[in-house]
Design an enzyme around this catalytic site. Sequence first.
Site, short mmCIF file in Angstrom:
data_model
loop_
_atom_site.label_atom_id
_atom_site.label_comp_id
_atom_site.label_asym_id
_atom_site.label_seq_id
_atom_site.Cartn_x
_atom_site.Cartn_y
_atom_site.Cartn_z
N ILE A 74 6.99 6.12 33.94
CA ILE A 74 5.61 6.38 34.30
C ILE A 74 5.43 6.67 35.47
CG2 ILE A 74 4.18 4.64 33.37
CD1 ILE A 74 1.84 6.85 32.50
N ALA A 75 4.49 8.42 36.18
CA ALA A 75 4.61 8.47 37.48
C ALA A 75 3.87 9.39 37.94
CB ALA A 75 5.58 7.97 38.67
N ARG A 83 -7.03 9.74 39.91
CA ARG A 83 -7.58 10.74 39.30
C ARG A 83 -7.28 11.29 37.68
NH1 ARG A 83 -5.76 15.69 42.53
NH2 ARG A 83 -5.97 14.69 44.93
N GLU A 108 8.11 -2.76 30.48
CA GLU A 108 8.06 -3.47 31.11
C GLU A 108 7.27 -2.90 32.75
OE1 GLU A 108 12.39 -4.11 31.55
OE2 GLU A 108 12.71 -4.83 29.93
N ASN A 113 2.68 -4.88 40.47
CA ASN A 113 1.88 -3.63 40.31
C ASN A 113 0.67 -3.87 39.71
OD1 ASN A 113 1.83 -0.75 40.06
ND2 ASN A 113 4.00 -0.43 39.67
N TYR A 120 -1.90 -0.08 31.91
CA TYR A 120 -2.23 -0.34 30.93
C TYR A 120 -2.73 -1.65 30.51
CZ TYR A 120 3.05 1.00 32.96
OH TYR A 120 4.00 2.17 33.21
#
Length: 154
Positions: A74-75, A83, A108, A113, A120
């Site tokens: 995911i990015a 935002r 993972e 991070n 999460y």
Amino acid sequence: MSAPVLRDLEWTDLETLAALEVALFADDAWSEPTWWAELAGRPRRDYVVAIDDGQVLGYGGIDVSGDVADLMTIATVPEAQGRGLGRRLLDELVRRAEGSGAEALLLEVRADNEAAKRLYGTNGFEVISVRRRYYQPGDIDALVMRKHIGGTHG
Ligand SMILES: CC(C)(COP(=O)(O)OP(=O)(O)OC[C@H]1O[C@@H](n2cnc3c(N)ncnc32)[C@H](O)[C@@H]1OP(=O)(O)O)[C@@H](O)C(=O)NCCC(=O)NCCS
């Protein structure tokens, strides 16, 4: 700014994603051949991209196979971060995982991070194990996180 539209990944996105990966994931960047393999993995692999004014602003995907789904990636591009797009993409992927019949979504994340861990953690994922020095180079641990979905587990 208009809200980005979420749609399924298409082959014409792959070159763009491979270029974005380098800035977003550095040593862990996926190459264009890797993206082709991911696209070829449909329907088990299910990817979504966020588009605004023809530009890819974010993307993410899951692997769905039975009771457990995995978040593959995911990015959000750097200029669109902070935002709410990461949260929107994650909500969409959770919805798709639920639609597949999975009862849990696993992922993972690098222990260093902070943005991803916050995303999460505030979305109901819990750390269930740690893989020591999983990410190389750098000896960075991987946190394995899980969210129960689609059932009564909460
Ligand atoms: C992780 C990532 C997807 C978040 O995307 P985003 O669009 O910025 O996320 P959102 O704006 O929806 O914010 C989600 C949460 O992350 C938090 N967050 C975002 N950027 C942050 C930062 N730099 N530091 C700490 N928390 C941050 C937000 O505060 C928000 O939590 P909140 O709603 O409780 O305040 C994005 O930072 C990213 O693409 N990083 C590079 C790729 C990556 O690491 N992907 C995850 C791999 S496991």
